[in-house]
Design an enzyme around this catalytic site. Structure first.
Site, PDB file in Angstrom:
ATOM      1  N   ARG B   8       0.918  -1.049   0.018  1.00 12.27           N
ATOM      2  CA  ARG B   8       0.131   0.028  -0.147  1.00 12.27           C
ATOM      3  C   ARG B   8       0.890   1.395   0.001  1.00 12.27           C
ATOM      4  O   ARG B   8       0.486   2.165  -0.661  1.00 12.27           O
ATOM      5  CB  ARG B   8      -1.076  -0.084   1.180  1.00 12.27           C
ATOM      6  CG  ARG B   8      -0.186  -0.233   2.527  1.00 12.27           C
ATOM      7  CD  ARG B   8      -1.240   0.105   3.630  1.00 12.27           C
ATOM      8  NE  ARG B   8      -0.561  -0.161   4.997  1.00 12.27           N
ATOM      9  CZ  ARG B   8      -1.057   0.416   6.108  1.00 12.27           C
ATOM     10  NH1 ARG B   8      -1.918   1.460   6.269  1.00 12.27           N
ATOM     11  NH2 ARG B   8      -0.595   0.347   6.986  1.00 12.27           N
ATOM     12  N   SER B  35      -4.953   5.179   5.290  1.00 13.23           N
ATOM     13  CA  SER B  35      -4.849   3.840   5.324  1.00 13.23           C
ATOM     14  C   SER B  35      -4.378   3.288   4.037  1.00 13.23           C
ATOM     15  O   SER B  35      -3.546   2.469   3.865  1.00 13.23           O
ATOM     16  CB  SER B  35      -5.827   3.034   5.892  1.00 13.23           C
ATOM     17  OG  SER B  35      -6.105   3.400   7.339  1.00 13.23           O
ATOM     18  N   GLU B  56     -19.241   3.226   0.197  1.00 10.30           N
ATOM     19  CA  GLU B  56     -18.411   2.416  -1.035  1.00 10.30           C
ATOM     20  C   GLU B  56     -19.343   2.257  -2.416  1.00 10.30           C
ATOM     21  O   GLU B  56     -18.853   2.396  -3.392  1.00 10.30           O
ATOM     22  CB  GLU B  56     -17.985   1.132  -0.487  1.00 10.30           C
ATOM     23  CG  GLU B  56     -17.046   1.346   0.565  1.00 10.30           C
ATOM     24  CD  GLU B  56     -17.516   1.605   1.979  1.00 10.30           C
ATOM     25  OE1 GLU B  56     -18.566   1.390   1.993  1.00 10.30           O
ATOM     26  OE2 GLU B  56     -16.827   1.951   2.839  1.00 10.30           O
ATOM     27  N   PHE B  81     -14.443  -3.958   1.869  1.00 10.42           N
ATOM     28  CA  PHE B  81     -15.387  -3.132   1.402  1.00 10.42           C
ATOM     29  C   PHE B  81     -15.457  -2.666  -0.006  1.00 10.42           C
ATOM     30  O   PHE B  81     -16.832  -2.718  -0.618  1.00 10.42           O
ATOM     31  CB  PHE B  81     -15.301  -1.892   2.272  1.00 10.42           C
ATOM     32  CG  PHE B  81     -15.160  -2.273   3.860  1.00 10.42           C
ATOM     33  CD1 PHE B  81     -16.009  -3.032   4.547  1.00 10.42           C
ATOM     34  CD2 PHE B  81     -14.319  -1.646   4.503  1.00 10.42           C
ATOM     35  CE1 PHE B  81     -16.015  -3.416   5.832  1.00 10.42           C
ATOM     36  CE2 PHE B  81     -14.090  -1.970   5.940  1.00 10.42           C
ATOM     37  CZ  PHE B  81     -14.823  -2.753   6.511  1.00 10.42           C
ATOM     38  N   HIS B 107      -5.443  -3.752   2.529  1.00  8.43           N
ATOM     39  CA  HIS B 107      -5.752  -4.343   3.530  1.00  8.43           C
ATOM     40  C   HIS B 107      -6.404  -5.714   3.066  1.00  8.43           C
ATOM     41  O   HIS B 107      -7.418  -6.061   3.666  1.00  8.43           O
ATOM     42  CB  HIS B 107      -6.727  -3.407   4.628  1.00  8.43           C
ATOM     43  CG  HIS B 107      -6.110  -2.667   5.202  1.00  8.43           C
ATOM     44  ND1 HIS B 107      -5.476  -1.444   4.447  1.00  8.43           N
ATOM     45  CD2 HIS B 107      -6.146  -2.255   6.512  1.00  8.43           C
ATOM     46  CE1 HIS B 107      -4.803  -0.725   5.289  1.00  8.43           C
ATOM     47  NE2 HIS B 107      -5.442  -1.080   6.721  1.00  8.43           N
ATOM     48  N   ASP B 115      -7.512  -6.036  13.711  1.00  7.69           N
ATOM     49  CA  ASP B 115      -8.906  -5.677  13.657  1.00  7.69           C
ATOM     50  C   ASP B 115      -9.848  -6.830  13.284  1.00  7.69           C
ATOM     51  O   ASP B 115     -11.200  -6.696  13.610  1.00  7.69           O
ATOM     52  CB  ASP B 115      -9.040  -4.757  12.525  1.00  7.69           C
ATOM     53  CG  ASP B 115      -8.548  -3.202  12.879  1.00  7.69           C
ATOM     54  OD1 ASP B 115      -8.548  -2.888  13.878  1.00  7.69           O
ATOM     55  OD2 ASP B 115      -8.514  -2.639  11.535  1.00  7.69           O
ATOM     56  N   ARG B 165      -1.816  -4.379   3.880  1.00  9.31           N
ATOM     57  CA  ARG B 165      -1.567  -3.543   5.239  1.00  9.31           C
ATOM     58  C   ARG B 165       0.132  -3.591   5.555  1.00  9.31           C
ATOM     59  O   ARG B 165       0.548  -2.724   5.824  1.00  9.31           O
ATOM     60  CB  ARG B 165      -2.376  -3.726   6.212  1.00  9.31           C
ATOM     61  CG  ARG B 165      -2.191  -2.800   7.450  1.00  9.31           C
ATOM     62  CD  ARG B 165      -3.162  -3.109   8.505  1.00  9.31           C
ATOM     63  NE  ARG B 165      -3.003  -2.228   9.616  1.00  9.31           N
ATOM     64  CZ  ARG B 165      -2.139  -2.757  10.518  1.00  9.31           C
ATOM     65  NH1 ARG B 165      -1.618  -3.840  10.734  1.00  9.31           N
ATOM     66  NH2 ARG B 165      -2.069  -2.003  11.819  1.00  9.31           N
TER      67      ARG B 165
END
Lengths: 280, 313
Positions: B8, B35, B56, B81, B107, B115, B165
């Site tokens: 990322r 992020s 989204e 998402f 992610h 998470d 991530r």
């Protein structure tokens, strides 16, 4: 823009011819959405034949105004309007819903000139319209984007996400119209899942709102003109319409949301519509 | 492989460079620009960046509209998402009309870590791969990420790129060449070939070394483009070793392992052992701990390779 009386008469006549086209193509296809095509006929006719800057000989002209049919099930209306605008031949209309025909049950981009987006899954058109309007703004084009939603369609959550985006980004080259005919497949919108108070909701979301009779050509055109003058916010025209408008026995009936006329119904409907030649 | 960089982070840098070169690049994010690393683009090109908030579905539709207006939109959020919440929007508004939208999600996989399952995307490759017109790419490291972002800028049609991530080892040198649809053969093994994607490429390299100590000649092939699959290279690997192990940080249902098995079953059936997450959700934990718990480490690849070898016909 002042509309001459003669132009109004011509537009009304065009709308009537388009209603006839819709009924004929649906009868030949044997299936499709009658009620919601007829309810929005006057609005879309006004856009293509009086309001929008577009060029059937150059469908990809970058500075053209765009029309997105978010309520994609009204595809017969869009096809008839595009054919009468000479994007393709009238004979194509007889191929509606047939295998290999570019006239799919719901509009598909890349199959026909003049179709701006693939629609049919409800709730997605306003987001697409926002994106196009933002893109046009980045390029400095003066073009406008029009998007037609069904009233039942506003039950989709994505519509309200998009409503926020339009006002947050002050998308004033956008004009949305709700074809507020009050009916959806399962019955009356207010019985299935109420959406009122519609005007208050859109206003609360930061939109300039205009309420009109969606079958009154003068009101339709003046609403589009008013929308064009609004700066810094998007405009929502809530057009009160009658499902199945133009054919007495289709009007106001949820049953005709998703079925085509029978040949007998077509014959009777044509008598009604052609009779109106006398009063124009 | 000493240096570690998250894919990322490489995306954030590559996107900024691309934005400097090309004015048609626009970027959308759904309130996760810090992020996903699109914040770097946003800071330099605020007029070409659209934060869509936590929405989204609307982001996907807006990206479709921007593409229709001739822009090159990059839309980013977390993989779960992006591909899950907005799957039908991707199908209808982007894939069906074959629009030039780049869905670059961060992610991906379980190495999202603490998470937990709600944020760990373990089925995104499956649900993107099933969509007609969609190209699905997973970079193995930071170098390849930069190459991929540049390559997809000139490509026609929708593209999904899955990023991670966690910081992962840098495998490739600066001169690494990436081509959409081409697998990259790091080594070809006579006994077994490990077809790996994403962060599992570095695990596969480590596994191959362990296997070599056991006198097993194991090859490693980086399948960064999962769709369209490089059938020629997969077939060559199968014909050379007659045993294949696939490795992915993703469900074994529908991802790389499935793609390889589907392909080989029709043209050259050989044993295909799939290393990946079994049919279950993840949980909270460190990336390293989760990789062990869900059996997707180099050691798990070694076990799979040994078992495959023992059953070789």
């Amino acid at each position: 823009m002042e509309i001459k009386t003669a132009d109004i008469a011509k537009l009304k006549k065009t709308a009537r011819m388009i209603r006839i086209d819709i009924l004929k193509m649906l009868t030949i296809a044997g299936s499709g959405h009658t009620g919601g095509s007829l309810s929005a006929t006057d609005i879309v006719t006004a856009l293509y034949f009086a309001k929008m800057r577009h060029d059937p000989n150059n469908p990809e002209w970058q500075e053209r105004d765009r029309f997105i049919l978010s309520k994609g099930h009204a595809a017969p209306l869009l096809y008839a309007v595009l054919a009468r605008s000479e994007y393709f031949g009238m004979d194509m209309l007889t191929t509606l819903r047939k295998i290999d025909s570019p006239l799919q049950g719901h509009p598909s981009k890349n199959t026909l000139p003049g179709i701006e987006a693939s629609t049919g899954s409800l709730g997605q058109g306003l987001s697409i319209a926002n994106g196009i309007a933002l893109g046009l703004r980045l390029d400095g084009y003066n073009a406008r984007v029009y998007v037609l939603l069904g009233d039942g369609e506003t039950q989709e959550g994505q519509v309200w996400e998009a409503a926020m985006t339009s006002s947050h980004y002050k998308i004033d080259n956008l004009c949305a119209i709700i074809d507020n005919n009050g009916l959806q497949i399962d019955g009356r919108v207010k019985d299935v899942m109420g959406i009122d108070p519609l005007v208050d909701k859109w206003r609360a979301f930061g939109w300039h709102t205009i309420e009109i009779d969606g079958h009154d050509m003068e009101e339709i055109l003046s609403a589009f003109d008013e929308a064009e003058e609004v700066k810094g916010k998007p405009t929502m025209i809530i057009a009160h319409t009658i499902k199945g408008k133009g054919v007495s026995f289709f009007e106001g009936k949820a049953r005709y949301h998703g079925i085509a006329p029978t040949p007998e119904e077509l014959a009777t409907a044509l008598l009604e519509l052609e009779d109106k030649d006398l009063v124009v | 492989m000493s240096q570690k960089i998250a894919t990322r982070d490489a995306y954030g840098a590559a996107l900024l460079e691309l934005g400097r070169r090309r004015e048609d690049v626009v970027v959308l994010d759904a309130d996760l620009s810090g992020s996903t690393k699109t914040e770097r683009f946003a800071a330099e090109f605020p007029s070409r960046f659209f934060n869509m908030g936590i929405s989204e579905q609307d982001m996907i539709g807006t990206a479709a509209g921007l593409a229709l207006a001739g822009k090159l939109p990059f839309a980013s959020t977390f993989a779960i998402f992006e591909t899950g919440r907005a799957w039908e929007q991707i199908r209808q508004s982007i894939c069906y009309p074959k629009l030039n939208v780049r869905l670059v999600a961060s992610h991906g996989g379980i190495t999202v870590g603490e998470d937990g399952a709600s944020h760990q995307s373990t089925e995104d490759i499956t649900v993107m791969r099933v969509l007609p017109n969609m190209t699905v790419i997973v970079p193995a490291d930071a170098t390849e990420t930069v190459a991929i972002i540049n390559a997809i800028a000139d490509y026609k049609g929708p593209v999904y790129v899955r990023l991670g991530r966690a910081k992962v080892p840098v495998i490739f040198e600066e001169d690494y060449r990436f081509k959409i649809g081409s697998a990259y053969v790091l080594s070809l093994g006579k006994d077994v070939n490990i077809l790996a994607t994403g962060i599992m490429v570095s695990e596969a390299l480590r596994a191959a070394e362990i296997l070599r100590d056991e006198k097993i000649d194991a090859g490693v092939i980086n399948i960064s483009t999962i769709k369209p699959l490089d059938g020629e290279t997969v077939l060559k690997a199968a014909k050379t070793s007659r045993t294949i192990v696939t490795a992915e940080e993703h469900s074994i249902i529908g991802g790389l392992g499935s793609a390889v098995a589907e392909f080989l079953s029709e043209v050259f059936p050989v044993l295909v052992w799939r290393v990946g997450i079994k049919d279950r959700f993840g949980c909270s934990g460190t990336p390293e701990g989760l990789m062990k718990l869900y059996e997707i480490t180099a050691e798990d690849i070694v076990v799979a390779a040994r078992e495959a070898m023992s059953k070789k016909r």
